[in-house]
Scaffold this active site. Structure first.
Site, PDB file in Angstrom:
ATOM      1  CG  HIS A 183      -5.350  -0.477   6.330  1.00 44.14           C
ATOM      2  ND1 HIS A 183      -6.016  -1.665   6.549  1.00 44.14           N
ATOM      3  CD2 HIS A 183      -5.527  -0.196   5.010  1.00 44.14           C
ATOM      4  CE1 HIS A 183      -6.572  -2.067   5.424  1.00 44.14           C
ATOM      5  NE2 HIS A 183      -6.286  -1.206   4.471  1.00 44.14           N
ATOM      6  NE  ARG A 195      -3.677  -2.140   2.756  1.00 44.56           N
ATOM      7  CZ  ARG A 195      -3.429  -3.338   3.264  1.00 44.56           C
ATOM      8  NH1 ARG A 195      -2.195  -3.660   3.652  1.00 44.56           N
ATOM      9  NH2 ARG A 195      -4.401  -4.217   3.409  1.00 44.56           N
ATOM     10  CG  ASP A 245      -7.263  -4.071   8.581  1.00 48.49           C
ATOM     11  OD1 ASP A 245      -7.403  -4.402   7.390  1.00 48.49           O
ATOM     12  OD2 ASP A 245      -6.604  -3.075   8.940  1.00 48.49           O
ATOM     13  NE  ARG A 255      -9.987  -7.750   3.852  1.00 48.75           N
ATOM     14  CZ  ARG A 255      -9.411  -6.751   3.193  1.00 48.75           C
ATOM     15  NH1 ARG A 255      -8.328  -6.180   3.679  1.00 48.75           N
ATOM     16  NH2 ARG A 255      -9.906  -6.334   2.047  1.00 48.75           N
TER      17      ARG A 255
END
Ligand SMILES: NC(=O)c1ccc[n+]([C@@H]2O[C@H](COP(=O)([O-])OP(=O)(O)OC[C@H]3O[C@@H](n4cnc5c(N)ncnc54)[C@H](O)[C@@H]3O)[C@@H](O)[C@H]2O)c1
Ligand SMILES: O=C(O)C[C@H](O)C(=O)O
Length: 306
Positions: free
Chosen positions: A175, A88, A148, A151
């Site tokens: 993140h 990212r 998150d 998940r």
């Protein structure tokens, strides 16, 4: 309640769809720089209204921020997503410029807005939004931990062979693939610690799978995910719009909380009509504290690039 979503791509459109389906906002404005794109997505979504049973009015705009004026909440999803094999953080070169101009334009037209930052690298983009707009810290929220954590719950339910509604768990920290801190110690199945059912080794596997959740999907899809990200954003928007006072892990500007300052990183917060109404400080174990500190060092390194 007027909500603007900037970026009518995969995440922006998914987010607008979930907000509309939940039917708590009177108006959602989608804005994109691609000519006609937001207008097209808005029209397509509006044609689901009678099918899905919502009254939220969705409109589109190509770069005309006057259409966003008076927004209560604005979501920033504009920017490029990663491709398989990328981190990212590698998106910063392009996305920092986009987030900077978008955040400034949003606040110019909606001075009382609450901003939710989604574009990656999200913690650094949230910090950048502070630098650009100078909004009070309760009104800038980075979305990462809610996704998150969803998940994490998915992986926990899989390991426990339990329905997802029976499991609870939270991910704090940055993140990023390395920075996430899934709190396995506090994960539960219907109030019973997950560690009562799962071996240390299996819990560690859940943790590792959670941390690479975004990368796993990016590899499968060729671009990053959008359904769960859109749903996670809509959850934050709803908590604010409906003054729910729910706790979500969100990226927020810290000023000494958790021993950290001058960065945005994911910690539990209470969300209500004023945005971040409280930062919740929970007691972390020494190992969790060390992981959070390591994560913060990573976020600060990325922040130094803006
Ligand atoms: N924080 C999270 O949990 C999370 C989750 C998923 C995706 N993301 C990030 O969200 C971003 C968007 O992902 P996506 O899959 O929707 O990408 P996408 O390419 O499908 O959509 C991005 C949209 O932004 C638009 N855009 C670009 N510059 C703009 C500008 N200056 N003003 C307005 N619109 C502009 C593009 O035209 C495009 O339609 C990426 O940076 C991605 O990494 C973050
Ligand atoms: O993985 C990505 O790059 C997108 C997003 O941050 C995600 O976690 O799905």
């Amino acid at each position: 309640m007027k909500v603007t979503v900037v970026g009518a791509g995969a995440v922006g459109a998914s987010c607008a769809e979930y907000i509309a389906i939940k039917d708590f906002a009177s108006e959602v404005v989608l804005l994109d720089i691609k000519e006609g794109y937001a207008e097209g997505k808005a029209m397509d979504l509006m044609q689901t209204a009678s099918l899905n049973g919502f009254d939220t009015k969705i409109t589109g705009s190509t770069s005309d921020y006057s259409k966003t004026a008076g927004s209560d909440i604005a979501v920033i999803t504009s920017g490029i997503p990663r491709k398989p094999g990328m981190t990212r953080e590698e998106l910063i070169g392009i996305n920092a410029g986009i987030v900077k101009s978008v955040a400034a334009s949003l606040v110019e037209h909606s001075p009382n807005v609450i901003l939710i930052v989604v574009s990656n690298p999200m913690d650094t983009m949230t910090y950048l939004a502070h630098k650009v707009t100078g909004l009070p810290k309760n009104r800038i929220i980075g979305m990462g931990g809610a996704l998150d954590s969803a998940r994490f719950k998915y992986r926990l339910a899989e390991a426990l062979e339990a329905p997802i509604s029976d499991v609870d768990g939270m991910v704090i920290g940055g993140h990023s693939d390395k920075g996430m801190v899934p709190l396995t110690r506090l994960a539960t199945r219907n109030s019973v610690p997950a560690s009562e059912f799962l071996s240390e080794e299996r819990l560690q596997q859940v943790l590792e799978d959670t941390k690479v959740g975004g990368a796993t999907l990016t590899k499968l899809l060729g671009t990053s995910a959008w359904y769960a990200p859109g749903a996670a954003v809509s959850g934050l928007v709803q908590a604010i719009a409906c003054d729910q006072k729910k706790i979500f892990p969100c990226s927020t500007l810290l000023d000494g909380e958790y021993g950290l300052s001058d960065l945005c990183i994911g910690v539990p917060v209470v969300l209500g009509r004023n945005g971040i109404e409280k930062i919740v400080e929970i007691n972390l174990s020494d190992a969790e504290k060390a992981h959070l500190e390591e994560s913060a060092a990573g976020v600060k390194k990325t922040n130094s690039l803006i």
